[in-house]
Design a protein around this motif. Structure first.
Motif, short mmCIF file in Angstrom:
data_model
loop_
_atom_site.label_atom_id
_atom_site.label_comp_id
_atom_site.label_asym_id
_atom_site.label_seq_id
_atom_site.Cartn_x
_atom_site.Cartn_y
_atom_site.Cartn_z
N THR A 31 112.93 44.73 48.00
CA THR A 31 112.70 46.13 47.64
C THR A 31 114.02 46.78 47.29
O THR A 31 115.10 46.26 47.62
CB THR A 31 112.05 46.91 48.80
N GLY A 32 113.94 47.92 46.64
CA GLY A 32 115.14 48.66 46.28
C GLY A 32 115.73 48.19 44.96
O GLY A 32 115.41 47.11 44.47
N PRO A 33 116.60 49.00 44.35
CA PRO A 33 117.17 48.68 43.05
C PRO A 33 118.12 47.48 43.11
O PRO A 33 119.03 47.44 43.95
CB PRO A 33 117.91 49.96 42.66
N VAL A 34 117.90 46.53 42.23
CA VAL A 34 118.74 45.32 42.18
C VAL A 34 118.99 44.96 40.72
O VAL A 34 118.08 45.00 39.89
CB VAL A 34 118.04 44.13 42.89
N ILE A 35 120.24 44.61 40.42
CA ILE A 35 120.60 44.11 39.09
C ILE A 35 120.82 42.61 39.19
O ILE A 35 121.63 42.14 39.99
CB ILE A 35 121.90 44.78 38.59
N PHE A 36 120.07 41.84 38.41
CA PHE A 36 120.29 40.40 38.31
C PHE A 36 121.25 40.18 37.14
O PHE A 36 120.89 40.40 35.98
CB PHE A 36 118.99 39.65 38.06
N ALA A 37 122.47 39.75 37.42
CA ALA A 37 123.49 39.53 36.40
C ALA A 37 123.69 38.02 36.23
O ALA A 37 124.14 37.35 37.17
CB ALA A 37 124.80 40.20 36.78
N ALA A 38 123.37 37.50 35.05
CA ALA A 38 123.34 36.05 34.86
C ALA A 38 124.17 35.59 33.67
O ALA A 38 124.44 36.35 32.74
CB ALA A 38 121.89 35.57 34.67
N ASN A 39 124.58 34.32 33.73
CA ASN A 39 125.12 33.68 32.53
C ASN A 39 123.96 33.43 31.58
O ASN A 39 122.79 33.53 31.95
CB ASN A 39 125.85 32.38 32.88
N VAL A 146 122.83 41.01 42.12
CA VAL A 146 122.61 39.60 42.48
C VAL A 146 123.14 38.75 41.34
O VAL A 146 122.56 38.74 40.26
CB VAL A 146 121.12 39.30 42.73
N PRO A 147 124.26 38.04 41.54
CA PRO A 147 124.77 37.17 40.48
C PRO A 147 123.89 35.93 40.36
O PRO A 147 123.36 35.44 41.36
CB PRO A 147 126.18 36.82 40.97
N VAL A 148 123.72 35.44 39.14
CA VAL A 148 122.86 34.29 38.90
C VAL A 148 123.59 33.28 38.03
O VAL A 148 124.13 33.63 36.97
CB VAL A 148 121.55 34.71 38.18
N GLY A 149 123.61 32.02 38.47
CA GLY A 149 124.17 30.94 37.67
C GLY A 149 123.06 29.99 37.26
O GLY A 149 122.37 29.44 38.11
N ILE A 150 122.86 29.84 35.96
CA ILE A 150 121.78 28.99 35.43
C ILE A 150 122.39 27.79 34.72
O ILE A 150 123.31 27.94 33.92
CB ILE A 150 120.90 29.77 34.43
N THR A 151 121.87 26.62 35.00
CA THR A 151 122.30 25.41 34.30
C THR A 151 121.07 24.63 33.84
O THR A 151 120.04 24.64 34.51
CB THR A 151 123.17 24.51 35.19
N PHE A 173 120.98 31.75 42.88
CA PHE A 173 121.11 33.18 43.15
C PHE A 173 122.19 33.37 44.20
O PHE A 173 122.14 32.78 45.28
CB PHE A 173 119.79 33.76 43.67
N GLY A 174 123.19 34.19 43.88
CA GLY A 174 124.27 34.44 44.83
C GLY A 174 123.92 35.54 45.81
O GLY A 174 122.91 36.23 45.69
N GLU A 175 124.79 35.72 46.79
CA GLU A 175 124.62 36.80 47.77
C GLU A 175 124.70 38.15 47.05
O GLU A 175 125.53 38.35 46.15
CB GLU A 175 125.72 36.73 48.83
N LEU A 204 130.69 32.63 37.64
CA LEU A 204 131.44 31.42 37.30
C LEU A 204 131.33 30.39 38.42
O LEU A 204 131.11 29.20 38.16
CB LEU A 204 132.91 31.79 37.06
N ASN A 205 131.47 30.83 39.66
CA ASN A 205 131.36 29.91 40.78
C ASN A 205 129.96 29.33 40.93
O ASN A 205 129.79 28.21 41.42
CB ASN A 205 131.77 30.61 42.08
N LEU A 206 128.96 30.09 40.50
CA LEU A 206 127.57 29.62 40.60
C LEU A 206 127.19 28.69 39.45
O LEU A 206 126.35 27.79 39.63
CB LEU A 206 126.62 30.82 40.62
#
Length: 224
Positions: A31-39, A146-151, A173-175, A204-206
């Motif tokens: 719940t609550g506002p969340v931004i998913f920021a991804a490569n 929420v940082p996101v690393g996709i491969t 999905f990062g912390e 980058l780390n993800l």
């Protein structure tokens, strides 16, 4: 209804067929506002995030995708709406402001919004410098990021194929990242850059990509 159909029917079916590896989804606030920021490696990244995140995620979509006529046009608009796309005009001087305003509406209503800070798909497989829109959005709304690393998504739909093939896709999905320490400082370009760089470093780390400290040129632009 459309989002429920996608989440409770299409999403489990897609996960069963394509079997993506999903890591860290349990840390995402429900719940609550969340931004998913991804490569951004492939056109299907948006669908992959939408189908693996534990909550609905909205993305920007070209307005013309929602204005098709006939059964096919209505079906496309309905499917994109079900995936959480928000129509926005592009290709004019106000497009960037309209995009940020659309994102703010989603976040102000307590929703989740997905963004690709690079601004376009990576054509060389590397992670490029992030545009500060993601930092500005996080600072202005107070949303967690929420940082996101996709491969692996670049192998899902090779050029010329209409149906995605099976490929080894991993979504990390990062912390959640909280930038409350910068409250009241969202007008500062330096702070927006610092927040954006922190987000990009975590992506980058993800994703384990090579990093390039310059913006990625869009396909229709001349190479640097």
């Amino acid at each position: 209804m459309l989002q429920a159909l996608v989440r409770f029917a299409l999403a489990p079916l897609a996960r069963t067929i394509y079997r993506p590896t999903v890591i860290g989804a349990e840390t995402i606030p429900l719940t609550g506002p969340v931004i998913f920021a991804a490569n951004h490696r492939a056109a299907l990244d948006t669908g992959v995030i939408a189908l693996t995140a534990p909550r609905p995620v909205s993305f920007l979509g070209k307005a013309e995708y929602f204005t098709g006529t006939g059964l096919k046009g209505r079906a496309m608009a309905g499917f994109l709406t079900g995936l959480g796309y928000v129509p926005v005009e592009r290709g004019n001087a106000q497009a960037g402001l309209a995009a940020l305003e659309a994102a703010r509406k989603v976040l102000d209503a307590g929703g989740a919004f997905g963004i690709y800070p690079e601004g376009t798909r990576s054509l060389d497989g590397r992670l490029h410098r992030g545009h500060t829109g993601v930092g500005a959005l996080a600072l202005a709304t107070g949303a967690l990021v929420v940082p996101v690393g996709i491969t692996g998504t670049e192998g899902l739909q090779p050029r010329g194929e209409r149906i995605p093939r099976r490929a080894h896709v991993t979504v990390r999905f990062g912390e959640p990242m909280d930038f409350a320490r910068y409250d009241g400082m969202d007008a500062s370009p330096a702070i927006r850059r610092a927040v954006t760089d922190e987000i990009m470093y975590t992506i980058l780390n993800l994703s384990n990509q090579e990093y390039v400290d310059k913006y990625h040129k869009r396909p229709n632009q001349d190479a640097a």
